[in-house]
Design an enzyme around this catalytic site. Structure first.
Site, PDB file in Angstrom:
ATOM      1  N   TYR A  98      60.451 -11.958  -4.215  1.00 42.50           N
ATOM      2  CA  TYR A  98      60.994 -12.862  -2.972  1.00 42.50           C
ATOM      3  C   TYR A  98      59.627 -13.900  -2.967  1.00 42.50           C
ATOM      4  CZ  TYR A  98      60.584 -13.481   1.757  1.00 42.50           C
ATOM      5  OH  TYR A  98      60.746 -14.005   3.136  1.00 42.50           O
ATOM      6  N   LYS A 195      63.927  -6.350   7.135  1.00 44.21           N
ATOM      7  CA  LYS A 195      65.488  -6.064   6.602  1.00 44.21           C
ATOM      8  C   LYS A 195      66.471  -5.202   6.885  1.00 44.21           C
ATOM      9  CE  LYS A 195      64.325 -10.318   5.470  1.00 44.21           C
ATOM     10  NZ  LYS A 195      62.866 -10.140   3.579  1.00 44.21           N
TER      11      LYS A 195
HETATM   12  C1  LIG Z   1      61.775 -10.383   4.089  1.00 45.65           C
HETATM   13  C2  LIG Z   1      60.956  -9.622   2.970  1.00 45.65           C
HETATM   14  C3  LIG Z   1      60.039  -9.729   2.073  1.00 45.65           C
HETATM   15  C4  LIG Z   1      58.591 -10.510   3.119  1.00 45.65           C
HETATM   16  O1  LIG Z   1      58.985  -9.900   4.232  1.00 45.65           O
HETATM   17  P1  LIG Z   1      58.566 -10.575   5.963  1.00 45.65           P
HETATM   18  O2  LIG Z   1      58.726  -9.327   6.547  1.00 45.65           O
HETATM   19  O3  LIG Z   1      59.355 -11.536   6.507  1.00 45.65           O
HETATM   20  O4  LIG Z   1      56.813 -10.914   6.041  1.00 45.65           O
HETATM   21  C5  LIG Z   1      59.697  -9.800   1.183  1.00 45.65           C
HETATM   22  N1  LIG Z   1      59.799  -8.870   0.564  1.00 45.65           N
HETATM   23  C6  LIG Z   1      61.632  -9.170   0.113  1.00 45.65           C
HETATM   24  C7  LIG Z   1      62.298  -8.462  -1.095  1.00 45.65           C
HETATM   25  C8  LIG Z   1      61.789  -9.436   1.291  1.00 45.65           C
HETATM   26  O5  LIG Z   1      63.560  -9.913   1.256  1.00 45.65           O
END
Ligand SMILES: *Cc1c(COP(=O)(O)O)cnc(C)c1O
Length: 379
Positions: A98, A195
């Protein structure tokens, strides 16, 4: 107990004072103490909050771990995990993690004396060759964002154990419904709950689960000391989302299999990255360590110009950052999620200018495919 039953019930008890079946949102910063040193397990909400505790108990059960920790975002969860280390420590990270993980490591934590190397963790020999005397952590994302590469969890955990290195897996893409890293011997699993876990694109949160009592004690201390905790309201929303995780993931998965197969037949699509396709170089490994392939696909349209035109032409698929919600989201990693990764580094890890990422939602799959077919027709 099965996954769905655990998701719906673990940690969730009717409220003893009212019988409320749903977890109350405990909006309180502090707690009454009967006498000095005597409380009901809570003294201040940064250290602990009953709504947050329910979520932490629930996610620990879903990841087959002992202790859960909830943070204000996935990045806050990652930051807390990196706080387990100290200046001079070396960390090996999957090369196409990410974008925010890369940014946190290179532009923030390196200022504090941590050393990061981004390597191809899908190749264990590369990981082994990257180990240094001061390596203290291996941070893996699998499947990776956005090229959907798979790292062998069992082999990685074994290598880390042999070298007394803490292994961490970002399990955001797979979710505990499809993959449980701790079952393979991984030490720490973390999530952006923003997510799939919450699943409705309406909150931010981060979760960590682990087994080791010493690491857990330290992380609890860091959570309280650094303070990036999840609010009671967001904890409640995430709990609400998790209740339907199993049905949502099953549908994300089956829709994505169909969308990937469709894209794979299109001549305007140069390449499709989806672990569910037999042509994916690690399809066998995904089958071995996952219970499905998830809802994330990326595909290459050949150039920035074509990607731009395509993204302008979609109607149902929303052009947006993020992923894992019930609605289909589509994005352009090179200029969006991975904009903070230098261009030459992006090229090296396969985040080409023509690459488009799709988070396949749970709409009727015919409608998603129709939208993609229409947009491809504009190229
Ligand atoms: C979105 C995401 C993050 C970060 O998370 P946030 O809730 O946006 O801070 C970390 N790892 C992955 C794989 C992500 O998709």
């Amino acid at each position: 107990m099965g996954f769905s039953t655990k998701a719906i019930h673990t940690g969730i008890e009717p409220d003893p004072t009212t019988g409320a079946l749903m977890t109350p949102i405990h909006l309180t910063s502090t707690y009454h103490q009967e006498e000095l040193g005597k409380n009901k397990g809570y003294d201040y909400s940064r250290a602990g909050n009953p709504t947050r505790t329910v979520l932490e108990t629930n996610i620990a059960a879903l990841e087959n771990g002992k202790e859960g920790f909830a943070f204000a975002s996935g990045m806050a969860a990652e930051a807390a995990v990196f706080h387990l280390l100290k200046a001079g420590d070396h960390i090996i990270v999957s090369q196409n993690v990410y974008g925010g993980t890369y940014r946190l490591a290179k532009l923030v934590l390196e200022n504090f004396g941590l050393q990061f190397d981004f390597v191809d963790t899908t190749d264990l020999a590369v990981v082994k060759a990257s180990l240094k005397p001061n390596t203290k952590m291996v941070f893996i994302e699998t499947p990776t964002n956005p090229t959907m590469e798979i790292t062998d969890l069992r082999a990685s955990a074994k290598l880390c154990k042999a070298h007394k290195v803490v292994s961490v897996v970002d399990n955001t893409f797979a979710t505990p419904y499809l993959q449980n890293p701790l079952d393979f011997g991984i030490d720490i699993v973390l999530h952006s709950a923003t997510k799939y876990l919450n699943g409705h694109s309406d909150m931010l949160g981060g979760l960590v689960v682990l087994n080791d009592a010493k690491l857990a004690e330290r992380l609890r201390f860091i959570q309280k000391s650094v303070g990036g905790i999840l609010s009671p309201f967001e904890a409640w929303m995430c709990l609400r989302g998790i209740k339907t995780l199993a049905v949502r993931m099953a549908r994300h998965d089956s829709n994505a299999v169909e969308v990937a197969s469709f894209l794979n037949t299109q001549r305007r699509v140069k390449k499709v990255n989806y672990p569910g396709l037999v042509a994916h170089p690690q399809h066998w490994l995904a089958q071995k360590q996952m219970r499905g392939f998830g809802g994330m696909i990326s595909f290459d349209l050949g150039s920035l110009e074509k990607a731009k035109k395509f993204l302008k032409s979609v109607r149902l698929c929303a052009l947006a950052e993020s992923l894992g919600g019930v609605e289909t989201l589509i994005s352009h990693p090179a200029t969006m999620t991975h904009a903070s990764v230098p261009p030459e580094e992006r090229q090296r890890i396969g985040v080409t200018d023509g690459l488009v990422r799709i988070s396949v939602g749970i709409e009727d799959v015919e409608d998603i495919i129709e939208d993609l077919r229409h947009a491809l027709g504009k190229l």
